[in-house]
Write a protein that holds these residues in place. Structure first.
Motif, PDB file in Angstrom:
ATOM      1  N   GLU A 101       0.834  -1.200   0.000  1.00  0.00           N
ATOM      2  CA  GLU A 101       0.000   0.000   0.000  1.00  0.00           C
ATOM      3  C   GLU A 101       0.880   1.267   0.000  1.00  0.00           C
ATOM      4  O   GLU A 101       1.861   1.355   0.728  1.00  0.00           O
ATOM      5  N   ILE A 102       0.528   2.221  -0.827  1.00  0.00           N
ATOM      6  CA  ILE A 102       1.277   3.475  -0.956  1.00  0.00           C
ATOM      7  C   ILE A 102       0.425   4.614  -0.399  1.00  0.00           C
ATOM      8  O   ILE A 102      -0.759   4.718  -0.711  1.00  0.00           O
ATOM      9  N   TYR A 103       1.041   5.452   0.412  1.00  0.00           N
ATOM     10  CA  TYR A 103       0.309   6.552   1.019  1.00  0.00           C
ATOM     11  C   TYR A 103       1.276   7.701   1.297  1.00  0.00           C
ATOM     12  O   TYR A 103       2.493   7.520   1.309  1.00  0.00           O
ATOM     13  N   ASP A 104       0.721   8.873   1.516  1.00  0.00           N
ATOM     14  CA  ASP A 104       1.522  10.080   1.794  1.00  0.00           C
ATOM     15  C   ASP A 104       1.429  10.438   3.267  1.00  0.00           C
ATOM     16  O   ASP A 104       0.398  10.229   3.929  1.00  0.00           O
ATOM     17  N   VAL A 105       2.533  10.988   3.776  1.00  0.00           N
ATOM     18  CA  VAL A 105       2.600  11.430   5.172  1.00  0.00           C
ATOM     19  C   VAL A 105       3.181  12.836   5.183  1.00  0.00           C
ATOM     20  O   VAL A 105       4.178  13.110   4.511  1.00  0.00           O
ATOM     21  N   LYS A 106       2.550  13.702   5.963  1.00  0.00           N
ATOM     22  CA  LYS A 106       3.049  15.066   6.125  1.00  0.00           C
ATOM     23  C   LYS A 106       3.740  15.200   7.467  1.00  0.00           C
ATOM     24  O   LYS A 106       3.243  14.728   8.488  1.00  0.00           O
ATOM     25  N   LEU A 107       4.925  15.872   7.446  1.00  0.00           N
ATOM     26  CA  LEU A 107       5.704  16.091   8.652  1.00  0.00           C
ATOM     27  C   LEU A 107       5.961  17.601   8.794  1.00  0.00           C
ATOM     28  O   LEU A 107       6.083  18.316   7.800  1.00  0.00           O
ATOM     29  N   PRO A 108       6.083  18.070  10.058  1.00  0.00           N
ATOM     30  CA  PRO A 108       5.927  17.303  11.297  1.00  0.00           C
ATOM     31  C   PRO A 108       4.467  17.172  11.731  1.00  0.00           C
ATOM     32  O   PRO A 108       3.627  17.993  11.378  1.00  0.00           O
ATOM     33  N   THR A 109       4.204  16.119  12.505  1.00  0.00           N
ATOM     34  CA  THR A 109       2.897  15.954  13.154  1.00  0.00           C
ATOM     35  C   THR A 109       3.144  16.081  14.654  1.00  0.00           C
ATOM     36  O   THR A 109       3.908  16.944  15.067  1.00  0.00           O
ATOM     37  N   LYS A 110       2.558  15.202  15.410  1.00  0.00           N
ATOM     38  CA  LYS A 110       2.765  15.237  16.860  1.00  0.00           C
ATOM     39  C   LYS A 110       3.711  14.136  17.320  1.00  0.00           C
ATOM     40  O   LYS A 110       3.819  13.871  18.514  1.00  0.00           O
ATOM     41  N   GLN A 111       4.392  13.505  16.372  1.00  0.00           N
ATOM     42  CA  GLN A 111       5.241  12.381  16.729  1.00  0.00           C
ATOM     43  C   GLN A 111       6.709  12.717  16.467  1.00  0.00           C
ATOM     44  O   GLN A 111       7.040  13.450  15.541  1.00  0.00           O
ATOM     45  N   ALA A 112       7.579  12.132  17.311  1.00  0.00           N
ATOM     46  CA  ALA A 112       9.020  12.276  17.137  1.00  0.00           C
ATOM     47  C   ALA A 112       9.692  11.014  17.660  1.00  0.00           C
ATOM     48  O   ALA A 112       9.287  10.464  18.696  1.00  0.00           O
ATOM     49  N   ASP A 113      10.690  10.517  16.923  1.00  0.00           N
ATOM     50  CA  ASP A 113      11.492   9.361  17.324  1.00  0.00           C
ATOM     51  C   ASP A 113      12.928   9.810  17.511  1.00  0.00           C
ATOM     52  O   ASP A 113      13.552  10.347  16.593  1.00  0.00           O
ATOM     53  N   ILE A 114      13.449   9.628  18.719  1.00  0.00           N
ATOM     54  CA  ILE A 114      14.809  10.023  19.054  1.00  0.00           C
ATOM     55  C   ILE A 114      15.622   8.739  19.293  1.00  0.00           C
ATOM     56  O   ILE A 114      15.243   7.913  20.130  1.00  0.00           O
ATOM     57  N   ILE A 115      16.705   8.569  18.552  1.00  0.00           N
ATOM     58  CA  ILE A 115      17.600   7.421  18.724  1.00  0.00           C
ATOM     59  C   ILE A 115      18.883   7.935  19.365  1.00  0.00           C
ATOM     60  O   ILE A 115      19.528   8.863  18.857  1.00  0.00           O
ATOM     61  N   VAL A 116      19.267   7.327  20.470  1.00  0.00           N
ATOM     62  CA  VAL A 116      20.498   7.693  21.170  1.00  0.00           C
ATOM     63  C   VAL A 116      21.405   6.471  21.150  1.00  0.00           C
ATOM     64  O   VAL A 116      21.080   5.426  21.728  1.00  0.00           O
ATOM     65  N   THR A 117      22.536   6.588  20.453  1.00  0.00           N
ATOM     66  CA  THR A 117      23.520   5.506  20.437  1.00  0.00           C
ATOM     67  C   THR A 117      24.713   5.909  21.272  1.00  0.00           C
ATOM     68  O   THR A 117      25.234   7.007  21.150  1.00  0.00           O
ATOM     69  N   VAL A 118      25.151   4.991  22.127  1.00  0.00           N
ATOM     70  CA  VAL A 118      26.251   5.259  23.061  1.00  0.00           C
ATOM     71  C   VAL A 118      27.240   4.115  22.956  1.00  0.00           C
ATOM     72  O   VAL A 118      26.866   2.953  23.116  1.00  0.00           O
ATOM     73  N   GLU A 119      28.472   4.437  22.630  1.00  0.00           N
ATOM     74  CA  GLU A 119      29.498   3.409  22.650  1.00  0.00           C
ATOM     75  C   GLU A 119      29.922   3.178  24.094  1.00  0.00           C
ATOM     76  O   GLU A 119      30.290   4.123  24.810  1.00  0.00           O
ATOM     77  N   VAL A 120      29.837   1.892  24.514  1.00  0.00           N
ATOM     78  CA  VAL A 120      30.010   1.590  25.937  1.00  0.00           C
ATOM     79  C   VAL A 120      31.488   1.401  26.281  1.00  0.00           C
ATOM     80  O   VAL A 120      31.867   0.457  26.979  1.00  0.00           O
ATOM     81  N   THR A 121      32.316   2.342  25.841  1.00  0.00           N
ATOM     82  CA  THR A 121      33.724   2.353  26.243  1.00  0.00           C
ATOM     83  C   THR A 121      33.865   3.188  27.507  1.00  0.00           C
ATOM     84  O   THR A 121      33.004   4.027  27.827  1.00  0.00           O
ATOM     85  N   GLU A 122      34.938   2.978  28.212  1.00  0.00           N
ATOM     86  CA  GLU A 122      35.158   3.713  29.449  1.00  0.00           C
ATOM     87  C   GLU A 122      35.267   5.221  29.199  1.00  0.00           C
ATOM     88  O   GLU A 122      34.860   6.029  30.036  1.00  0.00           O
ATOM     89  N   SER A 123      35.762   5.594  28.037  1.00  0.00           N
ATOM     90  CA  SER A 123      35.938   7.017  27.741  1.00  0.00           C
ATOM     91  C   SER A 123      34.612   7.704  27.430  1.00  0.00           C
ATOM     92  O   SER A 123      34.568   8.936  27.362  1.00  0.00           O
ATOM     93  N   THR A 124      33.546   6.949  27.251  1.00  0.00           N
ATOM     94  CA  THR A 124      32.246   7.551  26.912  1.00  0.00           C
ATOM     95  C   THR A 124      31.361   7.709  28.140  1.00  0.00           C
ATOM     96  O   THR A 124      30.350   8.418  28.086  1.00  0.00           O
ATOM     97  N   GLU A 125      31.698   7.077  29.254  1.00  0.00           N
ATOM     98  CA  GLU A 125      30.800   7.057  30.406  1.00  0.00           C
ATOM     99  C   GLU A 125      30.508   8.469  30.921  1.00  0.00           C
ATOM    100  O   GLU A 125      29.350   8.827  31.145  1.00  0.00           O
ATOM    101  N   LYS A 126      31.556   9.274  31.097  1.00  0.00           N
ATOM    102  CA  LYS A 126      31.347  10.636  31.626  1.00  0.00           C
ATOM    103  C   LYS A 126      30.553  11.474  30.638  1.00  0.00           C
ATOM    104  O   LYS A 126      29.666  12.256  31.030  1.00  0.00           O
ATOM    105  N   MET A 127      30.833  11.330  29.367  1.00  0.00           N
ATOM    106  CA  MET A 127      30.100  12.065  28.338  1.00  0.00           C
ATOM    107  C   MET A 127      28.604  11.714  28.389  1.00  0.00           C
ATOM    108  O   MET A 127      27.752  12.590  28.257  1.00  0.00           O
ATOM    109  N   TYR A 128      28.312  10.428  28.605  1.00  0.00           N
ATOM    110  CA  TYR A 128      26.912  10.003  28.637  1.00  0.00           C
ATOM    111  C   TYR A 128      26.195  10.627  29.832  1.00  0.00           C
ATOM    112  O   TYR A 128      25.078  11.174  29.701  1.00  0.00           O
TER     113      TYR A 128
END
Length: 1662
Positions: free
Chosen positions: A1356-1383
């Motif tokens: 099925e093909i459809y159109d979507v207009k942005l922005p609406t009331k939705q937002a998706d936030i992706i947070v990627t964190v490298e779990v190295t010791e040097s990243t802990e304080k930054m996180y």
């Protein structure tokens, strides 16, 4: 040409190979009211191992212009499936629908040697359906084998009848029970018959026969004791008409050989009673006593006393008999006793007084002791006569025979006799014969019936068991005889049943014969005959067959004959087939087949023939049909070095023979000639001469009466070093040829017309002759059945013989009457319909079809002629134009040819010259290239390293030691010589000496052959000393195929491919591939092979070995438990069969629980993902699945609500498991093993054995016997597992039968719930396929896109207009010791402010995904968290973001150096091209369920510098992800340490919050400064690949270094600035996306969106 539209469409597909999978379709119509369509398929697969399958399925639709039969639909389906070592399933469906009336016959069954069931259903219009269910079961695993047959029938309005036959047989007991119940039958509701025989001791036999007819009980009990000292015969019979049982009793006692006693009792036998004793003693004197009471015989206290007494010169025998205290007999006779070997004889004579009369009397007693041979026992003979009465009694009791007989005669030979004889005959070696005879003729005593029973059985170790039984009853000169026999012998199997009545003899006889003096049991002949009255042989109905197969190495032949005869159909109906394959020589194959169908209703025999004989120089083909000879072809060919010649003669549709002749001589002369064979003086000739150096010419001529008429000719020749030509054409001759061709086409048209008329006449005559012969058969059988029923029911004698027999007779009559009553309307209706349809078809054919067909083939013939006339005219026209052109422009064409000739010569000279020059130049180029390569430094380095790698002398010494040790143990000189040569070659090679390697290798090979030959001879000589011989191997020979010879050795073993195929021992390549196909890209990953199982919706469990059970439990149950080492236990918690949790417990007691809501618990307490303990863990995938596992080799993957769970266990637990998932030993039969090791047969017992709480109620599992694997699927299951499903092809490699069975059970209706259940089962099946490297795609209806505003269908093909009331936030964190304080310092508060900023912009529906990136795994870690990352449990344990490969140190400096060098190369390659776990994990992030209607942003935190990658690889990656981000509408932010950042323009570096490719964001700015000038002054001293990626993808890089240098107030301002920047970038544009709902995998579909419109968002006014 046709008055109505006509369509003919046909298509077919076929397969080549061992299996057949063919389809066909024929569709035709004429107008709107006459149509025909046939669609079908044929599948045949008969492998030696695996599933054997045969499917014949077709549907025929006919439309006719009749009111009562305008639409006819015939559906036929036959399916035979037999999995390897499992029961065979057979499904048969035949249905005919005429308009709305349906005639249907449906049968489905499953059969093997132990169990079987059949369901039969008959549906006819306007009649209640009839359904029959039958099952059988055989159990021979116990000491007492048992079996049962159940038949249940439903008919009429709610009427049911059931028949059950049960039997059990052991060494000493046999039970047989027959019962029939018909509750709705008023006259007869219940009938039960039981038969039991026992052998409690070696000489005692008990029997019981009981009949219960609607509460009326008929019972017969018997006891027989075979004993020489105490024989007993006791027979009791009781019936409702007699209050007391009838009894026949005999007992004998012989404590010594000179003393005996006998008791005889007859009780309640037709008012006849007898109670008597008889004693005899002749130790010294003879004493005989008899006491008896028989009221009907006038015996009352009847006493007889006979004794011997001395009387002067000898002994006298005194007689004294008293009846009712009255003298009956008195007197004496002489007494003589003598001994003659084993015989004791006592006799005497005298006068006795019988009542008041004196009568002469004599007696004789003979007793013989049998001691000779194998038979041991006693035989006694007694004969007493007085007056005109005579009594004879004989007794014989031995270890092989028991016989008792009594004869009583009066005057005029009026006698009564009774005899019982049982005998074992062992005179033939290896053969045991058993005979039993019983006869009673007591008519003299008042019983008017004579009865006789004779049974003869024979058991032999060489022949089949033979049985013969004769039962006769005579009364009032009427004889009733029942004869059953089965007398198989080698080569012949006769069997039959005969019932003789006074009026008729009913017989059913069969015989099968085959030869015993041949290698194959052919021909096989058989016949089954049914005689309604054998006294009238002309009433016989018979079916016979004859199958024959013969062959040898040169030829093979097969034939078959099937015949059916009945008096009403006249001549026997026959089907004959014969086929042969001959090989007269190695190069010739001859195939000949013919089939014949003959019956009088066809008018004459219909025969079809096929003949093919072919070899390299000859071919003959004949194809004949009942209507016309299609083709008759014969040809020959000659192929020599200088001559190739072919002759061909063929005739199509019985037309004139056409001859074709072709020849090629010396590859220079070519000739092609064709014409009619009978008109040799008229032909078409094409002749060509090809001599490239001199002349090339072609000529096409018509030959008439040896005169040639040229149509066209052409020639090229060389003259004066010039290529010249000569060509020409004759228009008149061409026109003559065209006219002759048109004439031939006219003849073809006439022939087609004649064939059509002939076929039309034949069809009309056949339709006129054929009447529904089945109606005649039905009438004949009905009349015979009615006569038989009347004869049985009216026979008074049968009624008087026995009331029990009369009751049985009434039952039979009633059943026959019910059958006739029920099926008669069906048969009448069917006969009426078929008769009407037949008449209508005949009438329609004559009035409509025949004229239409005649017009059709006339028009077709005319159309063919018109078409070819047009083609010929067009060809003639263009030919005339061409000829005229050549004639007018012949000089110009000649000149043009000369010009081209000159050009060709010049071009040729130039090309040849260039080729010579190119050869010289290319050779020089190659030489220079090799010189440059030799001078390259790398070549010198390689040579140096090679010299360094020279083999050290130490190794040479080790090799020499091994050589000497091996040479000492070699048994022959040849093997030692081979070692010498091999050693010399190896030393030269290792020392890099120059030598003729090819010559040395040839010597090594020759010595190897000699060594092997000597070893073989040595083994033979050594083994021959112990009497060991060697087998002779040869290939099997097939009829018609030349044998392949192999070297022969002495011995007696043999091997036959045909026998192997018949026995199923030949490996099936397909089965081998299915079993051992690769299941992992890493071969070591499947060593040993993993075990896989799935659980669907909790209750549908598919074990590791492929079995299925449905277990709707309510408790906690063990799924898999390591019962050897107890490393883990996997548990399922169910509630009414629905999953509540999956629990894993390790050996230390730690438990992880996956709940139905997708959450996880650790040791009973809620815990977010992931869970990582010492040996167990739980996780959530970016794809949405959840799972848990153990480091000891267990992994479980489930959907979020536990609908589908996949379990994978290491192969090291082979056979070590217990639980509902089976023991995992690749043996399905023992999957139902309970904890104590016992294997149970029921799913209930198996499942309940693994419940973990005793308080849980036992579960009754649903039966699966009615959920057949091959029965018709419900609609929901058909959509998932049916023929059109994308999952269907997987069944060739992965068995789907258990999933089909589960689906039939789970989806009983067409509700959405059933559809979902079916899809879940499909996902489980697809998961098993994908984990085994099989591609699997789910049906599209099982998946929908749920990431849009509403569920969307696939595609099925459809159109979507942005922005609406939705937002998706992706947070990627490298779990190295040097990243802990930054996180902790930046990421957590920054995300919180971004959430607040979005909400202030009315973006209220926000989802945050927190993802960990680690170097340990090639996939991301998904954390459970709240929107502001407060509850996430992130552990920073990695030392670095790169998973480095460490080199192996072995202690040798040189080896370690090379190892480290190799490892560094691998490391550099991985870093350069991004082939490491971190990059793989980032790629998997985008599997997260992002929503189509949400604005999207990615925030990455990286605490370590990213090393440089390959320029091409990094650029390609940036371009791909840049386009992906742009189309997805995703913006990107990178949080990164930038310790060496520099900026100009008078700005402080500590004020730089972040930067993009085109601008800089400073502390306190509310938006990014889009200034190229300022950005051009900012740069990093150290290269960082992650920063470059961010810039290339239009992302933003935030400096963590700046944040750390700020004071707390400035840090707060930093976070506000960064958050504002992120929110602005999320909302600064209005987008319109074009989205398509796309398939992703078996669990999910997602929307794929592309930006189709982008414009700047309008600023909000203040």
């Amino acid at each position: 040409m046709l008055p109505k539209k006509g369509i003919l469409d046909a298509s077919s597909t076929y397969t080549e190979g061992d299996t057949v999978d063919d389809t066909y379709r024929i569709k035709s119509s004429y107008g709107d009211d006459l149509a025909f369509e046939l669609v079908g398929k044929l599948q045949v697969a008969v492998p030696n191992k695996g599933l054997k399958k045969y499917v014949d399925d077709y549907t025929m639709n006919i439309r006719l212009p009749f009111e009562k039969a305008h639409d006819i639909k015939w559906v036929s389906n036959f399916v035979y499936n037999q999995p390897e070592n499992q029961a065979a399933e057979i499904t048969l469906l035949e249905s005919v629908q005429v308009n709305a009336d349906l005639y249907k016959f449906e049968s489905n069954g499953k059969y093997d040697l132990k169990n079987g069931n059949t369901k039969l259903k008959i549906i006819l219009p306007h009649v209640e359906p009839v359904s029959i269910d039958a099952t059988y079961k055989v159990d021979d695993t116990k000491e007492k084998a048992s079996g049962a047959v159940d038949v249940n029938a439903r008919y009429g309005k709610g009427k049911t009848t059931s028949i059950t036959i049960q039997g059990a047989s052991g060494q000493k007991e046999i039970d047989l029970t027959f019962s029939a119940n018909s509750p709705q039958n008023e006259k007869f509701k219940k009938f039960e018959m039981k038969f039991n025989t026992k052998n409690p001791s070696p000489d005692t036999y008990n029997s019981l026969i009981l009949i219960d007819a609607d509460g009326r009980v008929y019972k017969s009990e018997g006891v027989v004791v075979y004993s020489s000292s105490q024989p007993i015969f006791d027979l009791k019979y009781s019936s409702p008409s007699s209050p007391k049982p009838t009894r026949f009793y005999f007992k004998g006692m012989a404590p010594r050989s000179t003393q005996g006693r006998m008791e005889v009792k007859i009780e309640n036998c037709k008012n006849f009673d007898l109670d008597s004793t008889f004693e005899v003693n002749f130790d010294k004197d003879l004493v005989v006593k008899f006491h008896g009471n028989a009221e009907s015989l006038g015996m009352k206290n009847y006493n007889v006393d006979i004794s011997s007494k001395d009387a002067g010169n000898g002994k006298r025998l005194e007689f004294n008999a008293i009846n009712d205290n009255k003298n009956v007999l008195s007197g004496s006779t002489s007494f003589i006793s003598k001994q003659e070997g084993p015989k004791t004889i006592i006799e005497g004579s005298g006068t006795l007084k019988v009542k008041d009369e004196q009568k002469p009397a004599n007696f004789k007693y003979i007793r013989t002791v049998l001691t000779e041979g194998n038979e041991q026992g006693v035989e006694t003979f007694v004969n007493v006569a007085y007056g005109d009465r005579n009594h004879v009694a004989e007794f014989r009791i031995t270890n092989l025979e028991y016989k008792t007989s009594y004869v009583y005669c009066e005057e005029k030979k009026q006698c009564a006799h009774a005899e019982v004889n049982a005998k074992l005959i062992t005179t033939k070696p290896g053969c045991l014969q058993h005979q039993f005879n019983a006869g009673f003729d007591l008519r003299k005593l008042g019983l008017a019936t004579e009865f006789g029973l004779q049974v003869a059985n024979e058991f032999s170790d060489k022949n089949f068991p033979q049985y013969d039984m004769n039962l006769h009853v005579n009364r009032e000169n009427k004889k009733y005889h029942f004869h059953v026999y089965s007398q198989p012998e080698q080569g012949k199997f006769p069997a039959g049943i005969m019932l003789t009545f006074p009026q008729r003899v009913i017989a059913l006889e069969s015989v099968v014969q085959y030869p015993t003096n041949k290698n194959l049991p052919f021909p096989i002949r058989g016949e089954i005959s049914l005689y309604p009255d054998k006294n009238k042989p002309q009433s016989k109905t018979a079916a016979r067959f004859n199958f024959d197969v013969t062959g040898n190495e040169k030829q093979g032949e097969a034939s078959a004959l099937i015949g059916f005869s009945h008096p009403r159909i006249g001549k026997e109906a026959l089907i004959k087939f014969r086929g042969s394959l001959n090989r007269p020589n190695d190069n010739t194959i001859k195939i000949e087949t013919n089939g014949v169908i003959s019956h009088s209703c066809l008018g004459h025999d219909r025969e079809a023939k096929l003949f093919l004989e072919v070899n390299p120089v000859h071919i003959k083909l004949l194809m004949d049909t009942p209507l016309v000879k299609v083709i008759d072809l014969e040809g020959s060919a000659t192929a020599k070095d200088n001559l190739q010649q072919a002759d061909l003669v063929f005739s199509l549709l019985e037309g004139k023979p056409v001859s074709i002749y072709a020849v090629a001589k010396d590859f220079q002369y070519y000739e092609f000639t064709t014409g009619y064979k009978d008109e040799s003086e008229r032909k078409l000739s094409v002749i060509a001469n090809l001599n490239p150096e001199k002349r090339v010419d072609v000529s096409v001529d018509i030959v008439l009466h040896k005169n040639k008429k040229n149509i066209v000719h052409g020639a090229l020749f060389i003259e004066d070093n010039l290529i010249k030509s000569d060509y020409g054409a004759s228009k008149d001759n061409f026109n003559y040829f065209v006219g002759a061709l048109k004439k031939d086409l006219g003849v073809l048209q006439e022939r087609i017309k004649n064939i059509g008329e002939k076929a039309n006449d034949d069809v009309k005559k056949t339709l006129q002759r054929v009447e529904p012969t089945y109606k005649q058969l039905e009438q004949a059988y009905r009349e015979d059945l009615e006569k038989l029923t009347q004869d049985i029911s009216n026979d008074k004698t049968l009624k008087e013989i026995s009331e029990a027999l009369h009751v049985i007779t009434k039952v039979i009559v009633k059943l026959i009457d019910d059958v006739v009553t029920i099926f008669k309307p069906m048969a009448d209706k069917f006969a009426e319909t078929v008769s009407l349809v037949s008449q209508k078809i005949s009438e329609m054919y004559e009035k409509q079809i025949a004229p239409g067909l005649k017009q059709l083939y006339t028009n077709v013939a005319a159309m063919i002629q018109a078409y070819f006339d047009g083609v010929i005219d067009a060809a003639a026209h263009f030919a005339a134009i061409i000829m005229d052109f050549f004639e007018r422009h012949k000089p110009e064409l000649q000149e043009l040819t000369n010009i081209f000739t000159e050009i060709f010569k010049d071009v040729t000279r130039i090309v040849v010259a260039q080729l010579k020059e190119w050869r010289v130049q290319s050779g020089q180029f190659i030489s220079n290239m090799f010189e440059q390569i030799k001078e390259m430094p790398i070549v010198a380095l390689i040579k140096e390293k090679w010299q360094e790698l020279a083999v050290p002398e130490q190794f040479m010494g080790i090799m020499n030691d091994a050589y000497h040790a091996a040479r000492e143990v070699m048994p022959t000189e040849e093997t030692k010589t081979f070692l010498d040569v091999l050693r010399n070659y190896a030393q030269k090679k290792l020392r890099q000496e120059k030598f003729d390697e090819q010559k040395e290798l040839r010597i090594v090979y020759e010595k190897l052959v000699a060594a092997v030959t000597s070893l073989v001879q040595f083994v033979r000589q050594t083994a021959g000393q112990y009497g060991i011989t060697y087998p002779n191997f040869s290939y099997a020979s097939f009829p018609g195929l030349s044998p392949v010879s192999m070297p022969s050795f002495k011995g007696s073993a043999g091997w036959s491919l045909l026998n192997q195929m018949l026995q199923g021992d030949v490996p099936n390549p397909w089965i081998q591939f299915k079993t051992y196909r690769p299941r992992s890209l890493n071969p070591l990953d499947e060593v040993p092979a993993k075990m896989r199982a799935v659980i669907i919706n909790g209750m549908h469990i598919f074990t590791f070995d492929g079995r299925h059970l449905t277990f709707p439990g309510t408790c906690r149950y063990v799924l898999a438990h390591d019962h050897i080492d107890r490393n883990f236990t996997l548990i399922s918690q169910l509630q009414n069969g629905h999953p509540k949790a999956i629990i894993l417990e390790d050996k230390s007691g730690i438990t992880i629980e996956l709940k139905e809501n997708g959450q996880v618990a650790l040791n009973g307490a809620n815990h977010g993902y992931p869970v990582i303990e010492k040996e167990v863990f739980a996780f959530r995938e970016s794809k949405g699945r959840i799972g848990l596992g153990s480091l000891y080799g267990l992994m479980v993957f489930c959907t979020s609500k536990l609908e589908v769970c996949y379990v994978e266990v290491s192969g090291f637990y082979h056979g070590k498991l217990r639980g509902l998932l089976g023991d995992g030993n690749n043996e399905p039969y023992d999957d139902f093993r309970i904890p104590n090791g016992k294997i149970v047969s029921t799913e209930s017992e198996f499942g309940n054995a693994y419940k973990l709480a005793g308080s849980c109620k036992p579960v009754e599992t649903p039966a699966h016997d009615h959920h057949q694997m091959h029965m018709a699927l419900p609609a929901a299951c058909e959509a998932v597992f049916g023929g059109t499903s994308p999952l269907r092809p997987l069944s060739m490699l992965l068995d789907n039968h258990p999933f089909r069975q589960a689906c039939i059970h789970a989806c009983g209706d067409d509700s959405p719930k059933s559809a979902q259940e079916a899809c879940d089962l499909g996902r489980g099946y697809a998961t098993l396929a994908q984990t085994g490297l099989l591609p699997a795609v789910m049906p599209s209806h099982c998946l929908k896109c749920t990431d849009a505003d509403k569920p969307r269908e696939i595609g099925e093909i459809y159109d979507v207009k942005l922005p609406t009331k939705q937002a998706d936030i992706i947070v990627t964190v490298e779990v190295t010791e040097s990243t802990e304080k930054m996180y902790k310092d930046i990421i957590v508060p920054l995300v919180g402010q971004v959430i607040d900023g979005l909400k202030s912009k009315r973006i209220t529906d926000v989802k945050v995904y927190l993802v960990g990136i680690t170097s340990h795994y090639p996939y991301p870690i998904i954390y459970d968290t709240d929107l502001k990352l407060k509850s996430a449990k992130v552990q920073f344990t990695d030392k670095t973001r790169y998973n480095e490969v460490k080199s192996i140190q072995v202690g040798d400096e040189r080896v370690d150096r090379y190892t480290e060098f190799f490892v560094n190369i691998i490391k550099n390659l991985r870093l350069t091209f991004g082939i490491h776990n971190v990059m793989f994990a980032y790629d998997s992030v985008f599997d997260l369920p992002l929503r189509a209607g949400a604005v999207k942003h990615l925030i990455s935190a990286i605490g370590e510098t990213c090393q440089r990658q390959d320029v091409l690889a990094s650029s390609l990656r940036s371009v791909v992800y840049g386009g992906f981000f742009k189309n997805l509408g995703l913006s990107y932010s990178l949080i990164k340490n930038t310790p060496d950042i520099k900026i100009g323009g008078g700005k402080d570096v500590n004020q730089v919050v972040g930067f993009s490719k085109h601008g800089v964001l400073l502390l306190g700015d509310k938006k990014q400064k889009e200034t190229e000038t300022l950005r051009s002054t900012l740069h990093l001293e150290t290269y960082d690949g992650c920063v470059d990626f961010s810039q290339d993808t239009d992302g933003y890089t935030f400096s963590a270094t700046t944040f750390q240098s700020c004071n707390p107030a400035q840090q707060k301002q930093y976070l506000q600035t960064a958050a504002t920047s992120i929110v602005n970038r999320l909302l600064h544009e209005n987008l319109v996306e074009a989205c398509t709902c796309s398939y992703v995998d078996v669990y999910r579909a997602r929307s794929v969106c592309v930006i189709k419109e982008r414009k700047e968002a309008a600023r909000r006014r203040k």
